[in-house]
Scaffold this motif. Structure first.
Motif, PDB file in Angstrom:
ATOM      1  N   UNK A 168       0.839  -1.091  -0.101  1.00  0.00           N
ATOM      2  CA  UNK A 168       0.039   0.199  -0.121  1.00  0.00           C
ATOM      3  C   UNK A 168       0.556   1.126   0.110  1.00  0.00           C
ATOM      4  N   UNK A 169       2.272   1.113  -0.208  1.00  0.00           N
ATOM      5  CA  UNK A 169       3.039   2.339  -0.218  1.00  0.00           C
ATOM      6  C   UNK A 169       3.838   2.091  -1.407  1.00  0.00           C
ATOM      7  N   UNK A 170       4.458   3.113  -2.026  1.00  0.00           N
ATOM      8  CA  UNK A 170       5.439   2.984  -3.002  1.00  0.00           C
ATOM      9  C   UNK A 170       6.604   2.415  -2.673  1.00  0.00           C
ATOM     10  N   UNK A 171       7.033   2.610  -1.436  1.00  0.00           N
ATOM     11  CA  UNK A 171       8.521   2.076  -0.913  1.00  0.00           C
ATOM     12  C   UNK A 171       8.564   1.815   0.589  1.00  0.00           C
ATOM     13  N   UNK A 172       8.734   0.498   0.925  1.00  0.00           N
ATOM     14  CA  UNK A 172       8.639   0.000   2.178  1.00  0.00           C
ATOM     15  C   UNK A 172      10.096   0.819   2.768  1.00  0.00           C
ATOM     16  N   UNK A 173      11.205   0.722   2.203  1.00  0.00           N
ATOM     17  CA  UNK A 173      12.239   1.387   2.794  1.00  0.00           C
ATOM     18  C   UNK A 173      12.085   2.816   3.360  1.00  0.00           C
ATOM     19  N   UNK A 174      11.515   3.577   2.304  1.00  0.00           N
ATOM     20  CA  UNK A 174      11.165   5.135   2.485  1.00  0.00           C
ATOM     21  C   UNK A 174      10.164   5.333   3.612  1.00  0.00           C
ATOM     22  N   UNK A 175       9.087   4.510   3.264  1.00  0.00           N
ATOM     23  CA  UNK A 175       7.994   4.695   4.389  1.00  0.00           C
ATOM     24  C   UNK A 175       8.485   4.252   5.881  1.00  0.00           C
ATOM     25  N   UNK A 176       9.251   3.304   5.848  1.00  0.00           N
ATOM     26  CA  UNK A 176       9.757   2.779   7.123  1.00  0.00           C
ATOM     27  C   UNK A 176      10.625   3.812   7.821  1.00  0.00           C
ATOM     28  N   UNK A 177      11.409   4.424   6.878  1.00  0.00           N
ATOM     29  CA  UNK A 177      12.523   5.452   7.456  1.00  0.00           C
ATOM     30  C   UNK A 177      11.728   6.736   7.887  1.00  0.00           C
ATOM     31  N   UNK A 178      10.561   7.114   7.107  1.00  0.00           N
ATOM     32  CA  UNK A 178       9.932   8.109   7.606  1.00  0.00           C
ATOM     33  C   UNK A 178       9.201   7.870   8.757  1.00  0.00           C
ATOM     34  N   UNK A 179       8.468   6.522   9.009  1.00  0.00           N
ATOM     35  CA  UNK A 179       7.668   6.550  10.093  1.00  0.00           C
ATOM     36  C   UNK A 179       8.671   6.479  11.276  1.00  0.00           C
ATOM     37  N   UNK A 180       9.988   5.619  11.335  1.00  0.00           N
ATOM     38  CA  UNK A 180      10.674   5.639  12.450  1.00  0.00           C
ATOM     39  C   UNK A 180      11.424   6.966  12.912  1.00  0.00           C
ATOM     40  N   UNK A 181      11.393   7.974  11.785  1.00  0.00           N
ATOM     41  CA  UNK A 181      11.970   9.282  12.020  1.00  0.00           C
ATOM     42  C   UNK A 181      11.270  10.348  12.937  1.00  0.00           C
ATOM     43  N   UNK A 182       9.587   9.919  13.083  1.00  0.00           N
ATOM     44  CA  UNK A 182       8.734  10.789  13.653  1.00  0.00           C
ATOM     45  C   UNK A 182       8.370  11.954  13.040  1.00  0.00           C
ATOM     46  N   UNK A 183       7.808  12.742  14.254  1.00  0.00           N
ATOM     47  CA  UNK A 183       7.086  14.140  13.766  1.00  0.00           C
ATOM     48  C   UNK A 183       8.393  14.972  12.866  1.00  0.00           C
ATOM     49  N   UNK A 184       7.998  15.620  11.782  1.00  0.00           N
ATOM     50  CA  UNK A 184       8.502  16.371  10.900  1.00  0.00           C
ATOM     51  C   UNK A 184       9.701  15.541   9.997  1.00  0.00           C
ATOM     52  N   UNK A 185       9.264  14.215   9.931  1.00  0.00           N
ATOM     53  CA  UNK A 185      10.141  13.680   9.272  1.00  0.00           C
ATOM     54  C   UNK A 185      10.488  14.143   7.787  1.00  0.00           C
ATOM     55  N   UNK A 186      11.696  13.907   7.469  1.00  0.00           N
ATOM     56  CA  UNK A 186      11.918  14.225   5.879  1.00  0.00           C
ATOM     57  C   UNK A 186      12.817  13.189   5.415  1.00  0.00           C
ATOM     58  N   UNK A 187      12.523  12.812   4.250  1.00  0.00           N
ATOM     59  CA  UNK A 187      13.575  11.835   3.537  1.00  0.00           C
ATOM     60  C   UNK A 187      14.847  12.450   3.162  1.00  0.00           C
ATOM     61  N   UNK A 188      15.795  11.890   3.508  1.00  0.00           N
ATOM     62  CA  UNK A 188      17.325  12.763   3.343  1.00  0.00           C
ATOM     63  C   UNK A 188      17.980  11.797   2.296  1.00  0.00           C
ATOM     64  N   UNK A 189      17.448  10.446   2.011  1.00  0.00           N
ATOM     65  CA  UNK A 189      18.124   9.591   1.019  1.00  0.00           C
ATOM     66  C   UNK A 189      16.878   8.744   0.429  1.00  0.00           C
ATOM     67  N   UNK A 190      16.890   8.780  -0.867  1.00  0.00           N
ATOM     68  CA  UNK A 190      15.652   7.925  -1.339  1.00  0.00           C
ATOM     69  C   UNK A 190      16.125   6.609  -1.565  1.00  0.00           C
ATOM     70  N   UNK A 191      15.274   5.454  -1.609  1.00  0.00           N
ATOM     71  CA  UNK A 191      15.725   4.089  -1.513  1.00  0.00           C
ATOM     72  C   UNK A 191      16.766   3.741  -2.638  1.00  0.00           C
ATOM     73  N   UNK A 192      17.717   3.075  -1.941  1.00  0.00           N
ATOM     74  CA  UNK A 192      18.900   2.493  -2.884  1.00  0.00           C
ATOM     75  C   UNK A 192      18.978   1.098  -2.534  1.00  0.00           C
ATOM     76  N   UNK A 193      19.406   0.374  -3.537  1.00  0.00           N
ATOM     77  CA  UNK A 193      19.338  -0.911  -3.528  1.00  0.00           C
ATOM     78  C   UNK A 193      20.777  -1.507  -3.487  1.00  0.00           C
TER      79      UNK A 193
END
Length: 106
Positions: free
Chosen positions: A65-90
């Motif tokens: 249900x999300x475009x990237x598990x890695x990105x979504x998990x990183x954002x969720x774990x980062x908490x309020x005001x989270x921002x992605x600083x590195x998109x997914x990489x394999x």
């Protein structure tokens, strides 16, 4: 897993390693967390499904249900005001994906 993390910029400054709940007990993930001295944050799939991500995989979207598990998990774990600083990489073998986000951790 380390290869994917290195592709996002490496572990320096990380507070945790996050993933979808059903993968949180994976041996490779636990080994990496232990090596880095970081906790593993288990994020329920339902929470990940509510998070919009910078990149999109139709396969992952259909399954989680999300475009990237890695990105979504990183954002969720980062908490309020989270921002992605590195998109997914394999990893080179394409067996692991990583992304990094920052936030207040709450």
């Amino acid at each position: 897993m380390r290869d994917a993390l290195d592709a996002t910029g490496g572990p320096k400054g990380l507070a945790a390693i996050a993933t979808v709940s059903d993968k949180a007990d994976a041996a490779a993930l636990r080994d990496l967390a232990r090596e880095l001295g970081l906790p593993v944050r288990s994020i329920p799939a339902g929470i990940l499904a509510e998070i919009r991500t910078a990149t999109q995989s139709e396969f992952i979207k259909a399954r989680f249900g999300t475009g990237s598990v890695a990105e979504a998990a990183a954002i969720a774990a980062a908490g309020r005001g989270a921002r992605l600083i590195s998109v997914r990489a394999a990893s080179q073998d394409r067996m692991a994906i990583a992304a990094i986000a920052e936030g207040d951790g709450e």
